[in-house]
Design an enzyme around this catalytic site. Structure first.
Site, PDB file in Angstrom:
ATOM      1  N   ASN A   1       3.322   0.224  -5.195  1.00 48.06           N
ATOM      2  CA  ASN A   1       2.337   0.014  -4.125  1.00 48.06           C
ATOM      3  C   ASN A   1       0.967  -0.019  -4.796  1.00 48.06           C
ATOM      4  OD1 ASN A   1       0.627   0.078  -1.945  1.00 48.06           O
ATOM      5  ND2 ASN A   1       1.065   2.208  -1.395  1.00 48.06           N
TER       6      ASN A   1
ATOM      7  N   LYS B   1      -1.779  -0.623  -3.561  1.00 43.70           N
ATOM      8  CA  LYS B   1      -2.860  -0.233  -2.631  1.00 43.70           C
ATOM      9  C   LYS B   1      -4.002  -1.239  -2.742  1.00 43.70           C
ATOM     10  CE  LYS B   1      -1.515   4.542  -3.268  1.00 43.70           C
ATOM     11  NZ  LYS B   1      -1.658   5.860  -2.715  1.00 43.70           N
TER      12      LYS B   1
ATOM     13  N   HIS C   1       2.625   3.496   6.041  1.00 45.77           N
ATOM     14  CA  HIS C   1       2.145   4.318   4.913  1.00 45.77           C
ATOM     15  C   HIS C   1       1.190   5.378   5.472  1.00 45.77           C
ATOM     16  CE1 HIS C   1       0.145   5.532   1.221  1.00 45.77           C
ATOM     17  NE2 HIS C   1       1.180   5.030   0.577  1.00 45.77           N
TER      18      HIS C   1
ATOM     19  N   GLU D   1      -1.537   6.385   4.504  1.00 44.32           N
ATOM     20  CA  GLU D   1      -2.953   5.971   4.522  1.00 44.32           C
ATOM     21  C   GLU D   1      -3.251   5.115   5.748  1.00 44.32           C
ATOM     22  OE1 GLU D   1      -2.968   4.450   0.516  1.00 44.32           O
ATOM     23  OE2 GLU D   1      -2.704   6.491  -0.226  1.00 44.32           O
TER      24      GLU D   1
ATOM     25  N   GLU E   1       7.548  10.211   1.831  1.00 53.06           N
ATOM     26  CA  GLU E   1       6.326  10.403   1.052  1.00 53.06           C
ATOM     27  C   GLU E   1       5.534  11.578   1.622  1.00 53.06           C
ATOM     28  OE1 GLU E   1       5.199   6.629  -1.249  1.00 53.06           O
ATOM     29  OE2 GLU E   1       4.092   6.616   0.634  1.00 53.06           O
TER      30      GLU E   1
ATOM     31  N   GLY F   1      -1.022  10.581  -4.527  1.00 58.84           N
ATOM     32  CA  GLY F   1      -2.260  10.427  -5.292  1.00 58.84           C
ATOM     33  C   GLY F   1      -2.867  11.732  -5.756  1.00 58.84           C
TER      34      GLY F   1
ATOM     35  N   SER G   1       3.200  10.766  -6.201  1.00 56.41           N
ATOM     36  CA  SER G   1       2.945  11.136  -7.601  1.00 56.41           C
ATOM     37  C   SER G   1       4.193  11.051  -8.472  1.00 56.41           C
ATOM     38  CB  SER G   1       2.300  12.516  -7.693  1.00 56.41           C
ATOM     39  OG  SER G   1       1.040  12.506  -7.039  1.00 56.41           O
TER      40      SER G   1
HETATM   41  C1  PEP Z   1       1.984   5.644  -2.485  1.00 55.45           C
HETATM   42  O1  PEP Z   1       0.882   5.168  -2.328  1.00 55.45           O
HETATM   43  O2  PEP Z   1       2.932   5.242  -1.776  1.00 55.45           O
HETATM   44  C2  PEP Z   1       2.172   6.671  -3.505  1.00 55.45           C
HETATM   45  C3  PEP Z   1       3.324   7.278  -3.597  1.00 55.45           C
HETATM   46  O3  PEP Z   1       1.097   6.919  -4.321  1.00 55.45           O
HETATM   47  P1  PEP Z   1       1.077   7.810  -5.675  1.00 55.45           P
HETATM   48  O4  PEP Z   1       2.310   7.424  -6.462  1.00 55.45           O
HETATM   49  O5  PEP Z   1      -0.175   7.425  -6.346  1.00 55.45           O
HETATM   50  O6  PEP Z   1       1.135   9.230  -5.251  1.00 55.45           O
END
Ligand code: PEP
Length: 251
Positions: free
Chosen positions: A8, A10, A98, A100, A169, A175, A213
């Site tokens: 992803n 982003k 997501h 976000e 998630e 992040g 992460s």
């Molecule tokens: C994501 O944006 O779906 C995500 C898992 O981000 P990160 O791996 O940076 O935590």
């Protein structure tokens, strides 16, 4: 089942940076991976990514996805991108719900369910994200929250639910560099698996990804869990070397 490693990106990238990243991925993927690989990129770059893919046999193994889709089919919805548009650009996947989007764009469970339906109607596999915030986790509400989020999608999509990919998630892990332990992640995945099993007799083919992460160092342990069928990778998908190591861990 084959694992799926989906990046992803982003709201990151540029024409030049994307070209560099894909060239590095192509180099690392000359030997075709045995897992599925996808990159979910900002909508303005979908055409560029498809063009770059068409020029590189090594990138044939990389599916392309969007990061969001409208719940509406077409019309006066300024700024939105429809599932039909993503389909025209050969998207295999689209991320929906997501955290976000839920957090900064006030997306509700019902809207996420509608977006899932819109994607499925075009034959695009939605990667449906669910996950609890830190406050919800601390209050012991993880199971209740993820089940509520998934229930809305199951309710709206009926028997088509077997066509989705689910991504667990935990919001506090996205992040932040904090990752759920493999055992904690597996426990939530098992809850989601049971919920899907109650909804469809095809639940065995539904991939449940972990995201939050995931990186080159922790991917193997997470991916070794029985109900973790892949990863949704944010930050580490922007660095070819790291993304390739995660793909290797899934192979
Ligand atoms: C994501 O944006 O779906 C995500 C898992 O981000 P990160 O791996 O940076 O935590």
């Amino acid at each position: 089942m084959k694992k799926l490693i989906a990046g992803n990106w982003k709201m990151n990238g540029s024409l030049a940076a994307n070209e560099e990243l894909l060239a590095a991925l192509a180099k690392g993927l000359e030997q075709r991976p045995s897992c599925e690989v996808a990159v979910c990129v900002p909508a303005p770059y979908l055409m560029q990514i498809q063009t770059l893919k068409s020029k590189s046999p090594a990138l044939a193994a990389v599916a392309v996805g969007g990061q969001d889709v409208s719940g509406h089919a077409a019309g006066a919805y300024t700024g939105e991108v429809s599932a039909a548009m993503l389909k025209e650009l050969n998207c295999r996947f689209v991320i929906v719900g997501h955290s976000e989007r839920r957090q900064y764009h006030a997306e509700t469970d019902a809207l996420v369910a509608d977006k899932t339906k819109a994607a499925l109607a075009e034959g695009i596999t939605p990667i449906v994200c669910v996950g609890e915030t830190l406050a919800e986790r601390d209050a012991g509400r993880t199971e209740e929250v993820v089940k509520r989020q998934l229930a809305a999608v199951i309710h709206t999509n009926g028997h088509c639910i077997s066509e989705v990919v689910v991504a667990y998630e935990p919001v506090w892990a996205i992040g932040t560099g904090k990752t759920a332990s493999p055992e904690d992640a597996q426990a939530v995945h098992a809850v989601l698996r049971a919920q899907l099993k109650a909804a469809t007799d095809q639940s065995g083919r539904i991939k449940i990804l972990y995201g939050g992460s995931m990186n080159a160092a922790n991917a193997a342990a997470l991916l070794a869990q029985p109900d973790i069928n892949g990863g949704l990778i944010g930050g580490a998908s922007l660095k070819a070397a790291d993304f390739l190591k995660i793909i290797a861990a899934a192979n």
